[in-house]
Design a protein around this motif. Structure first.
Motif, PDB file in Angstrom:
ATOM      1  N   LYS A  28       4.281 -12.287  -6.564  1.00  0.00           N
ATOM      2  CA  LYS A  28       5.300 -11.257  -6.807  1.00  0.00           C
ATOM      3  C   LYS A  28       4.663 -10.008  -7.415  1.00  0.00           C
ATOM      4  CE  LYS A  28       8.111 -13.792  -9.284  1.00  0.00           C
ATOM      5  NZ  LYS A  28       9.286 -14.301 -10.041  1.00  0.00           N
ATOM      6  N   GLU A  29       3.757 -10.215  -8.347  1.00  0.00           N
ATOM      7  CA  GLU A  29       3.064  -9.102  -8.995  1.00  0.00           C
ATOM      8  C   GLU A  29       2.225  -8.324  -7.983  1.00  0.00           C
ATOM      9  OE1 GLU A  29      -0.452  -8.720 -12.246  1.00  0.00           O
ATOM     10  OE2 GLU A  29       1.186 -10.078 -12.756  1.00  0.00           O
ATOM     11  N   LEU A  30       1.541  -9.025  -7.098  1.00  0.00           N
ATOM     12  CA  LEU A  30       0.738  -8.375  -6.064  1.00  0.00           C
ATOM     13  C   LEU A  30       1.602  -7.490  -5.169  1.00  0.00           C
ATOM     14  CD1 LEU A  30      -1.876  -8.022  -4.345  1.00  0.00           C
ATOM     15  CD2 LEU A  30      -1.166 -10.095  -3.102  1.00  0.00           C
ATOM     16  N   VAL A  31       2.692  -8.037  -4.669  1.00  0.00           N
ATOM     17  CA  VAL A  31       3.584  -7.276  -3.790  1.00  0.00           C
ATOM     18  C   VAL A  31       4.154  -6.073  -4.536  1.00  0.00           C
ATOM     19  CG1 VAL A  31       5.726  -7.334  -2.449  1.00  0.00           C
ATOM     20  CG2 VAL A  31       4.124  -9.263  -2.347  1.00  0.00           C
ATOM     21  N   GLU A  32       4.592  -6.286  -5.771  1.00  0.00           N
ATOM     22  CA  GLU A  32       5.145  -5.192  -6.570  1.00  0.00           C
ATOM     23  C   GLU A  32       4.106  -4.088  -6.793  1.00  0.00           C
ATOM     24  OE1 GLU A  32       6.803  -4.399 -11.045  1.00  0.00           O
ATOM     25  OE2 GLU A  32       7.239  -6.336 -10.141  1.00  0.00           O
ATOM     26  N   ASN A  33       2.884  -4.474  -7.094  1.00  0.00           N
ATOM     27  CA  ASN A  33       1.830  -3.477  -7.318  1.00  0.00           C
ATOM     28  C   ASN A  33       1.531  -2.671  -6.063  1.00  0.00           C
ATOM     29  OD1 ASN A  33       1.553  -4.169 -10.006  1.00  0.00           O
ATOM     30  ND2 ASN A  33      -0.172  -5.545  -9.645  1.00  0.00           N
ATOM     31  N   ILE A  34       1.479  -3.338  -4.921  1.00  0.00           N
ATOM     32  CA  ILE A  34       1.211  -2.635  -3.665  1.00  0.00           C
ATOM     33  C   ILE A  34       2.339  -1.654  -3.369  1.00  0.00           C
ATOM     34  CG2 ILE A  34       0.961  -2.890  -1.172  1.00  0.00           C
ATOM     35  CD1 ILE A  34      -0.331  -5.657  -1.739  1.00  0.00           C
ATOM     36  N   LEU A  35       3.577  -2.115  -3.518  1.00  0.00           N
ATOM     37  CA  LEU A  35       4.724  -1.234  -3.244  1.00  0.00           C
ATOM     38  C   LEU A  35       4.798  -0.087  -4.247  1.00  0.00           C
ATOM     39  CD1 LEU A  35       7.537  -3.767  -2.299  1.00  0.00           C
ATOM     40  CD2 LEU A  35       6.433  -2.101  -0.806  1.00  0.00           C
ATOM     41  N   THR A  36       4.567  -0.380  -5.514  1.00  0.00           N
ATOM     42  CA  THR A  36       4.623   0.659  -6.545  1.00  0.00           C
ATOM     43  C   THR A  36       3.593   1.749  -6.288  1.00  0.00           C
ATOM     44  OG1 THR A  36       5.470  -0.899  -8.179  1.00  0.00           O
ATOM     45  CG2 THR A  36       4.428   1.096  -9.028  1.00  0.00           C
ATOM     46  N   LYS A  37       2.398   1.341  -5.914  1.00  0.00           N
ATOM     47  CA  LYS A  37       1.336   2.314  -5.618  1.00  0.00           C
ATOM     48  C   LYS A  37       1.738   3.202  -4.444  1.00  0.00           C
ATOM     49  CE  LYS A  37      -3.479   2.750  -4.336  1.00  0.00           C
ATOM     50  NZ  LYS A  37      -4.447   2.215  -3.421  1.00  0.00           N
ATOM     51  N   MET A  38       2.241   2.585  -3.373  1.00  0.00           N
ATOM     52  CA  MET A  38       2.647   3.352  -2.204  1.00  0.00           C
ATOM     53  C   MET A  38       3.787   4.308  -2.550  1.00  0.00           C
ATOM     54  SD  MET A  38       5.298   3.490   0.332  1.00  0.00           S
ATOM     55  CE  MET A  38       6.058   1.895   0.218  1.00  0.00           C
TER      56      MET A  38
END
Length: 99
Positions: free
Chosen positions: A47-57
């Motif tokens: 969940k943290e990985l997906v959130e970080n990728i989306l947040t960065k984008m």
């Protein structure tokens, strides 16, 4: 903005790290009936990985979380985009992740 988000969530840039993470951790889930604390930890990191990728984008394109939610609502109504947004929404669902 919607078109950019759709292209991003279909891209290798988004899906690559997620697929790699799942591939690197799938052996832990060999017993489909048993849920272990380790599974919860792996899911939380996912969940943290997906959130970080989306947040960065979103940060890179100047899109607020609220705008992203509006784009997701639109995407859920478009048949060819629906599965991509459902995948993001399901990130919090442990049973979906485990499967």
């Amino acid at each position: 903005m919607y078109d950019y988000i759709v292209q991003f969530i279909k891209s290798r840039e988004f899906n690559g790290p997620i697929e790699d993470y799942v591939d690197n951790n799938c052996e832990t889930f060999h017993d489909k009936d048993e849920n272990k604390l380790e599974h919860t930890n792996i899911h939380n990191k996912y969940k943290e990985l997906v959130e970080n990728i989306l947040t960065k984008m979103l940060s890179e394109i100047g899109c607020s979380p609220e705008q992203f939610v509006k784009c997701a609502e639109i995407g859920l109504k478009i048949p060819e985009d629906k599965a991509y947004f459902e995948k993001i929404i399901a990130v919090d669902n442990f049973l979906y992740f485990k499967a």
